[in-house]
Design a protein around this motif. Structure first.
Motif, short mmCIF file in Angstrom:
data_model
loop_
_atom_site.label_atom_id
_atom_site.label_comp_id
_atom_site.label_asym_id
_atom_site.label_seq_id
_atom_site.Cartn_x
_atom_site.Cartn_y
_atom_site.Cartn_z
N VAL A 154 0.86 -1.15 0.04
CA VAL A 154 -0.02 0.17 0.10
C VAL A 154 0.86 1.34 0.02
O VAL A 154 1.86 1.35 0.84
CB VAL A 154 -0.89 0.14 1.25
N GLU A 155 0.83 1.98 -1.11
CA GLU A 155 1.48 3.36 -1.17
C GLU A 155 0.71 4.34 -0.82
O GLU A 155 -0.60 4.54 -0.97
CB GLU A 155 2.01 3.61 -2.51
N ASP A 156 1.25 5.57 -0.08
CA ASP A 156 0.39 6.43 0.59
C ASP A 156 1.30 7.72 0.01
O ASP A 156 2.48 8.00 0.64
CB ASP A 156 0.41 6.80 1.97
N ASP A 157 0.97 8.58 -1.17
CA ASP A 157 1.88 9.43 -1.64
C ASP A 157 1.34 10.86 -1.74
O ASP A 157 0.14 10.97 -1.16
CB ASP A 157 2.06 9.05 -3.30
N ALA A 216 -2.52 2.40 -4.10
CA ALA A 216 -2.26 3.54 -3.72
C ALA A 216 -3.83 4.23 -3.59
O ALA A 216 -4.17 5.08 -4.34
CB ALA A 216 -1.66 4.49 -4.49
N PRO A 217 -4.58 4.11 -2.26
CA PRO A 217 -5.50 4.73 -2.04
C PRO A 217 -5.54 6.30 -1.60
O PRO A 217 -4.32 6.47 -1.05
CB PRO A 217 -6.24 4.01 -0.87
N GLY A 218 -6.36 7.19 -1.90
CA GLY A 218 -5.94 8.54 -1.59
C GLY A 218 -7.03 9.45 -2.24
O GLY A 218 -7.84 9.09 -3.02
N ARG A 219 -6.71 10.79 -1.81
CA ARG A 219 -7.70 11.71 -2.25
C ARG A 219 -7.26 12.34 -3.55
O ARG A 219 -6.21 12.50 -3.70
CB ARG A 219 -7.57 12.93 -1.09
N VAL A 220 -8.09 12.66 -4.28
CA VAL A 220 -7.86 13.43 -5.62
C VAL A 220 -9.09 14.79 -5.88
O VAL A 220 -9.96 14.70 -4.99
CB VAL A 220 -8.27 12.38 -6.80
N PHE A 221 -8.46 15.46 -6.75
CA PHE A 221 -9.23 16.66 -6.82
C PHE A 221 -9.50 17.13 -8.13
O PHE A 221 -8.76 16.99 -9.11
CB PHE A 221 -8.32 17.76 -6.08
N PHE A 234 -12.71 13.72 -3.83
CA PHE A 234 -13.15 12.41 -3.66
C PHE A 234 -11.93 11.62 -3.82
O PHE A 234 -10.78 11.78 -3.81
CB PHE A 234 -14.15 11.95 -4.79
N PHE A 235 -12.11 10.00 -3.48
CA PHE A 235 -11.01 9.32 -3.14
C PHE A 235 -11.08 8.32 -4.10
O PHE A 235 -11.97 7.63 -4.72
CB PHE A 235 -11.29 8.31 -1.73
N GLN A 236 -9.96 7.76 -4.66
CA GLN A 236 -9.65 6.76 -5.45
C GLN A 236 -8.67 5.64 -4.95
O GLN A 236 -7.78 6.10 -4.09
CB GLN A 236 -9.12 7.19 -6.92
N VAL A 237 -8.78 4.68 -5.58
CA VAL A 237 -7.51 3.73 -5.47
C VAL A 237 -7.00 3.44 -6.49
O VAL A 237 -7.70 2.85 -7.47
CB VAL A 237 -8.08 2.38 -4.32
N GLU A 238 -5.51 3.43 -6.55
CA GLU A 238 -5.17 2.98 -7.78
C GLU A 238 -4.46 1.55 -7.73
O GLU A 238 -4.03 1.17 -6.41
CB GLU A 238 -3.76 4.06 -8.23
N GLY A 239 -4.44 0.79 -8.86
CA GLY A 239 -3.69 -0.52 -8.58
C GLY A 239 -2.58 -0.64 -9.84
O GLY A 239 -2.76 -0.14 -10.96
N LEU A 240 -1.45 -1.21 -9.41
CA LEU A 240 -0.44 -1.45 -10.60
C LEU A 240 0.39 -2.66 -10.17
O LEU A 240 0.62 -2.97 -9.11
CB LEU A 240 0.76 -0.05 -10.36
N CYS A 241 0.40 -3.26 -11.33
CA CYS A 241 1.20 -4.47 -11.66
C CYS A 241 2.28 -4.75 -12.58
O CYS A 241 1.74 -4.83 -13.70
CB CYS A 241 0.29 -5.87 -11.06
N VAL A 242 3.40 -4.84 -12.18
CA VAL A 242 4.34 -4.72 -13.40
C VAL A 242 5.32 -5.91 -13.16
O VAL A 242 5.80 -6.07 -12.05
CB VAL A 242 5.24 -3.27 -13.35
N ASP A 243 5.57 -6.57 -14.11
CA ASP A 243 6.46 -7.92 -13.92
C ASP A 243 6.66 -8.07 -15.35
O ASP A 243 5.99 -7.80 -16.32
CB ASP A 243 5.84 -9.09 -12.90
N ARG A 244 7.43 -9.47 -15.36
CA ARG A 244 7.73 -10.11 -16.67
C ARG A 244 6.50 -11.02 -16.98
O ARG A 244 6.12 -11.69 -16.31
CB ARG A 244 9.06 -10.93 -16.77
N GLY A 245 5.95 -10.58 -18.24
CA GLY A 245 4.89 -11.82 -18.61
C GLY A 245 3.75 -11.44 -18.29
O GLY A 245 2.67 -12.35 -18.37
#
Ligand code: DAH
Length: 366
Positions: A154-157, A216-221, A234-245
């Motif tokens: 979980v990233e908080d940025d 990454a859950p958090g506030r956006v404007f 409001f609130f969004q949650v972003e998801g990211l998955c990076v790997d081979r294949g």
């Protein structure tokens, strides 16, 4: 008639009578019939002070009684003994009366103090009124838990961003029409409030490199006018998955597992082709309505489906912006609205209720 006109015996009598007149109000504190327990602590203390004044006045050095004592030596020798005894008896009588009243007052004061300082252990306790988590926080925690169990961090940025992270690095160059619906609030120093949590994709890849799996859950404007389905924050949650294949199959598998855990194992997903600058291909994700299981009801506006958010395969330009080689790594990303999902689950007609902090509304989520 002045004092000196009186005989010594008359002077003693006068002193005693004067005392008795003033002592009358304290008589209730003497003898067996003393019925004074209804006296408040404050009143009893005031009475004690008044009694001390009375004592000084009638037994002190300048009292009439003290003057009478001085007369003993001056009366005729034949009357001296009996006069001395009279003075003595009067002195003892006055002092005894005062002492009795004083003792009684002392005990009244003492028991009143004991009562004041004691604790009634039978009084019911005051129930603490602890606060509770906001419905958006509860929703966010459920989402966090699901992805953490799938191996995501979980990233908080930051919420204040540069154009680079909010747009350019996400393959939205200046002049791109995709900037318009995400118009946001700018500071005079060239910073802006982020309009999407997608910014955290770039930060996470720059910080961690590949492979990476994060949400990454958090506030956006956004420069939106508030209405029942919009709010400028409001609130969004972003998801990211990076790997081979990594392929689209991983994206579909992950999001269907997510809705199974959130709404139950019978929940279905549907991917509709769409467009986002930072993903290619892109898809909007829907899930079958948790209320009617797809039959159609008020909650899903009779379509049987509810929109979850956007998703897609990370655009090679986005990987490049974060110094990741798109020939070696691929990835998927998604972005979901937390408060929108929250409003659906709790059947809120107006999303603004979530931001008004009206305790009458919030208390329902205790
Ligand atoms: N950032 C998008 C928005 O705010 C949502 C989104 C769509 C995020 C697709 C993604 C994605 O990561 O792949 O509307």
């Amino acid at each position: 008639m002045t004092v000196s006109d009186q005989s010594p015996v008359q002077q003693v009598e006068a002193a005693r009578e004067a005392f008795e007149r003033e002592f009358e109000r304290f008589a209730r504190f003497t003898g067996a019939a003393a019925s004074t327990t209804d006296l408040s602590l404050k009143d009893a203390e005031a009475e004690q002070r008044a009694l001390a004044e009375l004592r000084a006045k009638h037994t002190g050095k300048k009292s009439a009684l003290a003057a009478c004592k001085k007369l003993i030596g001056r009366v005729a020798p034949g009357e001296r003994a009996s006069f001395g005894q009279l003075v003595q008896r009067t002195d003892v009588g006055i002092n005894e009366s005062i002492e009795n009243a004083d003792q009684r007052l002392k005990s009244i004061i003492e028991s009143a103090r004991t009562e004041r300082d004691s604790i009634d252990v039978t009084i019911p306790g005051r129930r603490p009124r602890p606060g509770h988590l906001h419905p958006i926080t509860l929703m966010r925690q459920r989402i966090d838990d699901i992805f953490v169990s799938l191996g995501y961090i979980v990233e908080d940025d930051r919420e204040i961003e540069t154009d680079f992270y909010n747009f350019d690095a996400l393959n939205i160059p200046e002049g791109h029409p995709a900037r318009d619906p995400q118009d946001t609030f700018y500071t005079t120093e060239g910073f802006a409030l982020r309009s999407q949590t997608s910014t955290v994709q770039i930060h996470a890849m720059q910080r961690r490199g590949a492979p990476v799996r994060m949400i990454a859950p958090g506030r956006v404007f956004r420069r939106d006018t508030p209405d029942p389905t919009h709010n400028p924050m409001f609130f969004q949650v972003e998801g990211l998955c990076v790997d081979r294949g990594i392929t689209m199959a991983h994206l579909k598998g992950t999001l269907s597992e997510f809705v199974h855990r959130l709404f139950g194992p019978a929940t279905e997903t549907r991917f509709r082709p769409s467009y986002f600058p930072f993903t290619e291909p892109s898809a909007e994700v829907d899930y079958s309505c948790f209320n009617c299981a797809g039959k159609g009801c008020r909650i899903c506006k009779h379509s049987g489906w509810i929109e979850l958010g956007g998703s897609g395969m990370v655009h090679p330009n986005v990987l490049r912006a974060a110094n990741i080689d798109p020939d070696e790594f691929t990835g998927f990303a998604f972005g979901l609205g937390i408060d929108r999902t929250c409003a659906r689950i709790y059947q809120l007609d107006d999303i603004r209720l979530l931001f008004e902090n009206d305790v009458r509304f919030l208390e329902q989520f205790r």
